[in-house]
Design a protein around this motif. Structure first.
Motif, short mmCIF file in Angstrom:
data_model
loop_
_atom_site.label_atom_id
_atom_site.label_comp_id
_atom_site.label_asym_id
_atom_site.label_seq_id
_atom_site.Cartn_x
_atom_site.Cartn_y
_atom_site.Cartn_z
N LEU A 31 -36.85 75.18 17.13
CA LEU A 31 -36.03 75.83 17.32
C LEU A 31 -34.78 75.99 15.97
CD1 LEU A 31 -34.01 77.02 19.20
CD2 LEU A 31 -32.90 77.31 17.15
N ASN A 32 -35.95 76.79 14.87
CA ASN A 32 -35.24 77.20 13.17
C ASN A 32 -34.71 79.07 13.49
OD1 ASN A 32 -37.65 78.65 12.38
ND2 ASN A 32 -37.85 76.40 11.95
N ARG A 33 -34.79 79.21 12.08
CA ARG A 33 -34.31 80.72 12.26
C ARG A 33 -35.31 81.89 12.07
NH1 ARG A 33 -29.01 80.24 8.47
NH2 ARG A 33 -30.65 78.83 7.47
N ASP A 51 -25.15 81.22 16.54
CA ASP A 51 -24.89 82.59 17.82
C ASP A 51 -25.68 82.18 19.24
OD1 ASP A 51 -26.03 85.02 19.01
OD2 ASP A 51 -27.24 85.69 17.83
N GLU A 52 -24.57 82.04 20.20
CA GLU A 52 -23.97 81.71 21.78
C GLU A 52 -25.63 82.79 22.26
OE1 GLU A 52 -21.74 80.10 25.16
OE2 GLU A 52 -21.08 80.21 22.86
N GLU A 53 -24.85 84.00 22.26
CA GLU A 53 -26.22 84.50 22.77
C GLU A 53 -27.33 84.47 22.79
OE1 GLU A 53 -24.99 85.59 25.68
OE2 GLU A 53 -23.34 84.37 25.25
N LEU A 76 -17.97 73.24 16.04
CA LEU A 76 -18.25 74.49 16.47
C LEU A 76 -19.82 74.37 17.35
CD1 LEU A 76 -16.50 76.87 13.87
CD2 LEU A 76 -16.07 76.33 16.70
N GLN A 77 -21.03 74.13 15.99
CA GLN A 77 -22.16 74.11 16.31
C GLN A 77 -22.33 72.94 17.79
OE1 GLN A 77 -23.77 72.89 12.48
NE2 GLN A 77 -24.23 74.71 12.80
N VAL A 84 -24.90 75.57 26.14
CA VAL A 84 -26.30 76.03 26.05
C VAL A 84 -27.35 75.52 26.61
CG1 VAL A 84 -28.09 76.94 25.11
CG2 VAL A 84 -25.85 77.82 24.42
N PHE A 85 -26.73 73.76 25.92
CA PHE A 85 -27.55 72.73 26.90
C PHE A 85 -27.50 71.91 27.84
CE2 PHE A 85 -29.40 73.32 22.15
CZ PHE A 85 -31.10 74.00 22.78
N ALA A 86 -27.04 72.36 28.73
CA ALA A 86 -26.31 71.58 29.71
C ALA A 86 -26.81 72.39 30.96
CB ALA A 86 -24.67 71.80 30.21
N GLY A 87 -27.39 70.92 31.64
CA GLY A 87 -28.38 71.65 32.53
C GLY A 87 -29.55 71.99 31.84
#
Length: 317
Positions: A31-33, A51-53, A76-77, A84-87
């Motif tokens: 995963l990257n930009r 970008d959380e969403e 913050l990151q 986001v990765f919980a679950g």
């Protein structure tokens, strides 16, 4: 076979980690930009981790056995990743750094008392630091770093990122505190080994402290192997990753000189002054006993350093 997501993984030992895990039979996704394409046989997700969403959208319907986070630099990151990765993952491995132990960047407090530099001209031993020496969760959430420097900001950012994962655990978590990573020629993007190759080759003085402390190193291939091994394990918490041996800056210069065919020249700077990379006027070596006891077999700096120097000399020629 594990389903592994590598956040980052597009340069240096992250690239090697991705190919090692793929070749071991794991299902690997990067995963990257979108700045680089992963190697064949590796999946790809494009998102900005800040970008959380957008990150949630990229991960929609996906979960992983392990996430290896190569590029978490701030609390913050870390907070975004924790939410986001919980679950979505059974294990989270964050690549941290030995800089978290640096007493020159630690805020005042009880977490890790700074040890004073040794008197000039002495060679007092300093015990390598263990994982238990620093508990980021005990640091104030918004601690201030007196020295406003990139090094201090980097070290504090990593400490605070570790603290986010530790204070409110959302999944089994490991912080890999990496030693100084060398090897790869000019691919070693910090340029620290190349700094010595250039200066010694040109006869330019290397700036060192009068009584420098030894420090910890690890080869980039060994670092990738350690992260791959960690992804397969079940232990949690911080773990130091360092090859055996802790040479000081003088030993490093002598090793470079032995292959460059030119004696190093030195310029001594006082304690507290800026010097060349890896010259430290304070204790700066890590104990790798926890990882060794868990079963990882580290190499010796003395065995791989000559090859790393030769690689850098060749690349700089």
């Amino acid at each position: 076979m594990k389903r592994i997501l590598v956040i980052g993984g597009s340069r240096y030992f992250g690239k090697t980690l991705v190919t090692k895990a793929r070749d071991a039979g794991d299902e690997v996704t990067v995963l990257n930009r979108g700045s680089s394409t992963p190697p064949p046989g590796v999946g790809r997700l494009v998102a900005d981790r800040d970008d959380e969403e957008g990150l949630r959208a990229a991960l929609s319907g996906r979960d992983f056995d392990v996430v290896v986070d190569q590029v978490c630099y701030t609390p913050l990151q870390a907070a975004v990743a924790r939410r986001v990765f919980a679950g979505r993952t059974g294990r989270y491995v964050m690549t941290s750094t030995m800089e978290v132990y640096d007493p020159a960047t630690l805020p005042a407090g009880p977490s890790l008392p700074a040890r004073p530099p040794r008197p000039a001209g002495t060679s007092l031993p300093a015990a390598p630091v263990t994982e238990e020496s620093l508990d980021p969760a005990r640091l104030p959430p918004a601690s201030a770093v007196p020295a406003a420097s990139p090094h201090a900001a980097y070290a504090e950012g990593k400490r605070q990122a570790e603290a986010v994962f530790l204070r409110e655990p959302a999944f089994p978590y490991v912080a890999v505190r990496t030693a100084h990573v060398l090897g790869g020629g000019l691919a070693e993007f910090t340029g620290r080994l190349a700094h010595y190759v250039r200066r010694i080759g040109a006869g330019t003085p290397v700036e060192v402290h009068e009584a420098p402390y030894g420090t910890s190193f690890i080869h980039h291939h060994e670092m990738a192997g350690f992260l791959q091994w960690t992804a397969e394990q079940t232990f949690t918490g911080p773990v130091n990753a360092a090859s055996h041996g802790a040479p000081d800056v003088i030993a490093l210069c002598e090793a470079v000189a032995g292959q460059a065919g030119r004696r190093p020249r030195y310029r001594t700077v006082p304690a507290g002054a800026a010097a060349s990379p890896f010259s430290f006027d304070r204790p700066y070596a890590m104990d790798n006993g926890r990882a060794s006891a868990l079963g990882f077999r580290f190499g010796r700096v003395a065995d791989w350093l000559p090859g790393a120097i030769a690689e850098t000399l060749h690349a700089a020629a």
